[in-house]
Write an enzyme that holds these catalytic residues in place. Structure first.
Site, PDB file in Angstrom:
ATOM      1  N   GLU A 217       0.799  -1.231   0.000  1.00 28.42           N
ATOM      2  CA  GLU A 217       0.000   0.000   0.000  1.00 28.42           C
ATOM      3  C   GLU A 217       0.834   1.285   0.000  1.00 28.42           C
ATOM      4  O   GLU A 217       0.683   2.140   0.881  1.00 28.42           O
ATOM      5  CB  GLU A 217      -0.965  -0.005   1.190  1.00 28.42           C
ATOM      6  CG  GLU A 217      -1.938  -1.176   1.153  1.00 28.42           C
ATOM      7  CD  GLU A 217      -2.987  -1.124   2.260  1.00 28.42           C
ATOM      8  OE1 GLU A 217      -2.770  -0.381   3.242  1.00 28.42           O
ATOM      9  OE2 GLU A 217      -4.017  -1.805   2.123  1.00 28.42           O
ATOM     10  N   GLU A 338      -5.861  -8.014  -1.672  1.00 30.60           N
ATOM     11  CA  GLU A 338      -6.465  -7.992  -0.339  1.00 30.60           C
ATOM     12  C   GLU A 338      -7.942  -7.662  -0.480  1.00 30.60           C
ATOM     13  O   GLU A 338      -8.298  -6.738  -1.215  1.00 30.60           O
ATOM     14  CB  GLU A 338      -5.842  -6.911   0.563  1.00 30.60           C
ATOM     15  CG  GLU A 338      -4.449  -7.187   1.065  1.00 30.60           C
ATOM     16  CD  GLU A 338      -4.001  -6.129   2.087  1.00 30.60           C
ATOM     17  OE1 GLU A 338      -4.887  -5.530   2.743  1.00 30.60           O
ATOM     18  OE2 GLU A 338      -2.789  -5.912   2.221  1.00 30.60           O
TER      19      GLU A 338
END
Length: 435
Positions: A217, A338
Site C-alpha cells: 500500500e 487484499e
C-alpha cells in the site's frame, strides 16, 4: 533488537558464509536431508498479455494473506502454525499466499539495522518457502511496508536520521532520499540473492515464489501529484528486474486513481481525498517492469456507515473498473491482493462475509471465463487456530467457518477447471472438487 543465535549481526557481504550447517537445529538438519526427495516440481508463473500462465496454460489465483508466516517460523514452538496454515490452504485448493518478506527493526527483525540481517530470521523465511512448496502453494512476497507495522518506511527513515545520513525526518523521505533508496536496494539485493539454507536455491531462482511486491500500500502524500512515487516505482522496479528476470513483479497498490487519471476514473474512488495520496493506479501500474496490477478492497473503511447492499454495489463497480483498466489501458493481469469485510461493521453477521466474498469470486470467475484481466483474489486474512493475538477486524480461521470453507473451495474448483479443462486428471480435480 533481535540478534542471531551467536549474538552477531551479519553484514550484507557476509551472508553467503552464514548459511553453514552449524546454524541448523537438528529439526532443520532433518528437513534439509529430505528436502530434495519431498519437494514437488514447480514451474515459474509468467504472463501472456492479461493472463498469468504456467506450463502453457492459464493460471488463476485463489488465495489468501497470512502476513505472519516468517515471524511464526522463527521459534520452534510456533512453527507448527506455518505448516497448519499451508495444510488448510491446500485443502481448499488455494494457489497463492501473500506474506511479508520484511521485518525491519523490533522483535524477530529480519533487518536489524541498515544493511545488517539476522541469519536466524532469514532461516525462518527459508522454512516458509520450503513448507509452501511441499503443499503446492506459491508465495507473493511483499518487500516493504508503507505502514509502521513490522518497521516499514518509518524505520528506514529513523535509521537514516539517527545515523546522520537522512535528508529529512519525514516518512515520505523513504521515496526521495537517495541514501535511503540506496539502503533499500541493498535490502532488495540481499533478499533476491538469498540462498535457502534448506535446499540451496537462491530466491531469484525459486519457482515457489509467485511474484514480488515492492511495497504494501505505497502512498506519498507529501507529493499528491504522484511524481515522487512514480519515480521511485520506476527505479526500484528496474532494479529488481536487473537482478531477477524470472519472477513477476507488482507495486502493491490499493487501486486508487490519482490526478493523472480521467475524471470518469476519479469518480470511481471512494471519495475525493483518495486522489491526493500520491499514488495513481493506472500510471503506476503502466511501468514497463511491472507485470501485473494489484488492488485492495475494503468497503468498511471506505464507506463508513453504509449497509451491506450499498457496499456490494460500490465494490461491483470498483472491481469492474479495474478489470477494464487491465484490459484496455494496462494490457496486464489485475490481481485483487487484499479484500475483507470487517466484523466490527454495523449489524455484522458471518453470513454477510459469505455473500460479500462470493460476489467478489463471481466477478473474478466471470472475467477469467471470458479471458479477461481479472486474474484472482486473495482474502485478508487467514490464521491458524489459536492465533487470536494476530487477528484484526478481518481474521478468519477457515476450518471454523464451514460455509466459508465450502465457498472458497468452490472458487478453487471452478478456476481449476478453467485452467485445465475437462480432460484434467480426475484424481486431481473431480475427486477433490466432489468432496
Amino acid at each position: 533488537m533481535m540478534l542471531a543465535n551467536n549474538g552477531a549481526l551479519y553484514p550484507v557481504l557476509g551472508l553467503a558464509s552464514c548459511v553453514a550447517l552449524v546454524y541448523m537445529s537438528f529439526g532443520d538438519l532433518a528437513l534439509d536431508l529430505s528436502t530434495h526427495a519431498r519437494e514437488p516440481e514447480m514451474s515459474f508463473v509468467g504472463r501472456n498479455g492479461t493472463r498469468f500462465t504456467m506450463d502453457g496454460k492459464a493460471f488463476y489465483v485463489n488465495g489468501w494473506n497470512s502476513y505472519w508466516l516468517m515471524d511464526q517460523a522463527v521459534e520452534e514452538i510456533s512453527r507448527p502454525r506455518v505448516k497448519a496454515m499451508f495444510q488448510a490452504g491446500a485443502k481448499m485448493g488455494l494457489t497463492v499466499c501473500r506474506t511479508w518478506a520484511f521485518n525491519d527493526g523490533g522483535y524477530n527483525a529480519l533487518q536489524v539495522s541498515l544493511g545488517h540481517f539476522d541469519e536466524h530470521v532469514f532461516q525462518a523465511l527459508d522454512r516458509v518457502i520450503v513448507e509452501a512448496k511441499r503443499h503446492g502453494i506459491r508465495l507473493l512476497l511483499s518487500l516493504a511496508n508503507n505502514l509502521e507495522a513490522y518497521g516499514g518506511k518509518t524505520q528506514y527513515v529513523k535509521w537514516a536520521w539517527e545515523e546522520g545520513i537522512g535528508l529529512s525526518s519525514s516518512n515520505d523521505s523513504f521515496f526521495f532520499d537517495p541514501s535511503i533508496r540506496s539502503h533499500f536496494k541493498t535490502y532488495l539485493k540481499t533478499v533476491l540473492t538469498r540462498k535457502n539454507h534448506l535446499n540451496g536455491i537462491q530466491y531469484k531462482d525459486e519457482p515457489t515464489i509467485f511474484a514480488w511486491e515492492l511495497m504494501n500500500e505505497p502512498r506519498c502524500m507529501s507529493d499528491p501529484s504522484g511524481d515522487t512515487l512514480q519515480d521511485w516505482i520506476e527505479e526500484l522496479a528496474a532494479y529488481v528486474k536487473s537482478i531477477d528476470k524470472k519472477h513477476l513483479l507488482t507495486v502493491g497498490l490499493e487501486g486508487f486513481y490519482g490526478p493523472a487519471s480521467s475524471p470518469e476514473k476519479l469518480k470511481v474512488n471512494p471519495g475525493q481525498w483518495f486522489s491526493t495520496l500520491g499514488s495513481d493506479f493506472i500510471r503506476n501500474s503502466k511501468v514497463s517492469d511491472i507485470d501485473f496490477a494489484s488492488v485492495h478492497i475494503y468497503p468498511d473503511q471506505w464507506q463508513v456507515g453504509a449497509g451491506l447492499e450499498e457496499k456490494m454495489k460500490y465494490i461491483s463497480g470498483w472491481l469492474t473498473s479495474h478489470i477494464e483498466d487491465g484490459e484496455e489501458e494496462l494490457k496486464k493481469p489485475v490481481l485483487f491482493t487484499e479484500f475483507g469485510l470487517s466484523d466490527k461493521s454495523r449489524d455484522f453477521d458471518h453470513a454477510h462475509r459469505d455473500v460479500f466474498y462470493e460476489s467478489i469470486f463471481d466477478v473474478v470467475y466471470e472475467s477469467a471465463r471470458r479471458g479477461g484481466a481479472g486474474a484472482g483474489a486473495l482474502v485478508w486474512q487467514f490464521m491458524a487456530a489459536g492465533m487470536q493475538e494476530y487477528s484484526d477486524d478481518f481474521g478468519i480461521v477457515p476450518e471454523e467457518r464451514s460455509s466459508m470453507h465450502r465457498l472458497i473451495k468452490k472458487q478453487s474448483c471452478r478456476l481449476m477447471r478453467l485452467s485445465h479443462g475437462r480432460d484434467w486428471m480426475k484424481r486431481d480435480s473431480e475427486n477433490f472438487c466432489a468432496e
